[in-house]
Design a protein around this motif. Structure first.
Motif, short mmCIF file in Angstrom:
data_model
loop_
_atom_site.label_atom_id
_atom_site.label_comp_id
_atom_site.label_asym_id
_atom_site.label_seq_id
_atom_site.Cartn_x
_atom_site.Cartn_y
_atom_site.Cartn_z
N ILE B 2 35.41 -10.57 -25.81
CA ILE B 2 35.31 -9.00 -25.86
C ILE B 2 36.96 -8.63 -25.74
N LEU B 15 38.67 -3.29 -11.23
CA LEU B 15 38.10 -3.83 -10.10
C LEU B 15 38.16 -5.31 -10.38
N ILE B 72 35.06 -15.64 -16.50
CA ILE B 72 35.19 -14.29 -16.00
C ILE B 72 33.96 -13.49 -16.80
N ARG B 73 33.43 -12.70 -15.89
CA ARG B 73 32.29 -11.91 -16.31
C ARG B 73 32.56 -10.44 -16.20
N ILE B 74 31.89 -9.81 -17.06
CA ILE B 74 32.26 -8.30 -16.75
C ILE B 74 30.83 -7.58 -16.38
N ASP B 75 31.00 -6.46 -16.08
CA ASP B 75 29.64 -5.86 -15.40
C ASP B 75 29.54 -4.84 -16.58
N CYS B 76 28.08 -4.31 -16.32
CA CYS B 76 27.39 -3.36 -17.48
C CYS B 76 28.25 -2.25 -17.82
N ASP B 77 28.99 -1.45 -16.81
CA ASP B 77 29.58 -0.52 -17.27
C ASP B 77 31.14 -0.57 -17.65
N MET B 78 31.60 -2.03 -17.79
CA MET B 78 32.74 -2.45 -18.14
C MET B 78 33.92 -1.92 -17.24
N ASP B 79 33.62 -1.90 -15.92
CA ASP B 79 34.72 -1.14 -15.26
C ASP B 79 35.03 -2.11 -13.95
N SER B 80 34.25 -3.39 -13.89
CA SER B 80 34.89 -4.25 -13.11
C SER B 80 34.60 -5.89 -13.74
N VAL B 81 35.53 -6.62 -13.31
CA VAL B 81 35.07 -7.90 -13.56
C VAL B 81 34.65 -8.97 -12.55
N LEU B 82 34.17 -10.20 -12.60
CA LEU B 82 33.90 -11.06 -11.63
C LEU B 82 34.68 -12.38 -12.10
#
Lengths: 120, 120
Positions: B2, B15, B72-82
């Motif tokens: 991505i 975040l 690294i994962r990203i959330d549905c809104d693409m405004d935070s990463v895990l």
């Protein structure tokens, strides 16, 4: 019990990370104001502050996908909280158990648990 | 992969939630700018943006308590990463494995893994 007024809110909000208590999966992140945190503590059901809608948000009020809060932890700086929850259904509006259902490679790694069109 | 430019940075920051890949313990939250995220991806070692010091921050540079990033994962809104990491030592400057070492009752529930005075 730690006084909720001693937590560090930034522009009135504190970050909340939500984790499934059993699977330990990180489900989502959201923000809480003092009222949302207090409601969460009092009711045992996760409440947040919706920054887009600018209103108190009881997670799962429409979908039924509530988060039953089993424990709340606070971080060293007292500027974020961790909710350990029992998640009813899925946390993500896209139908996945966790909002972190994709990795940076673009692969879907999360479990789909419902069809959004059946719920919303 | 991505495109990092498609993520949603707020005031230049996104975040990041950091989780131990094996124990699934949530270790900390911090913020990344585009450069910190890129360095993290390229080096495999977690980098953040220190909002207090206003500079790029390689986690563990002083203490040696690096975070080796496994996924690294990203959330549905693409405004935070895990970030799923292998944590060397402890993530918390107070000597605990996780920054979320207390619950809202004020009880210490996290594991202490080092003495801050021996490290900093």
């Amino acid at each position: 019990m730690i006084d909720l007024d001693t937590l560090k809110y930034e522009n009135g909000l504190i970050l909340a990370v939500v984790q499934d208590q059993k699977s330990r999966e990180v489900l989502m992140c959201a923000y809480m104001n003092r009222e949302a945190l207090e409601k969460t503590v009092k009711t045992g059901i996760a409440h947040f502050w919706s920054r887009s809608r600018k209103q108190l948000w009881k997670k799962g009020e429409t979908s039924g996908h509530l988060q039953k809060v089993k424990e709340i932890r606070i971080d060293c700086d007292m500027d974020s909280v961790l909710l350990l929850v029992e998640q009813v259904g899925g946390a993500c509006h896209m139908g996945y158990r966790s909002c972190f259902y994709r990795n940076l490679k673009g692969e879907v790694v999360g479990e789909k648990v419902f069809e959004p069109k059946d719920v919303y």
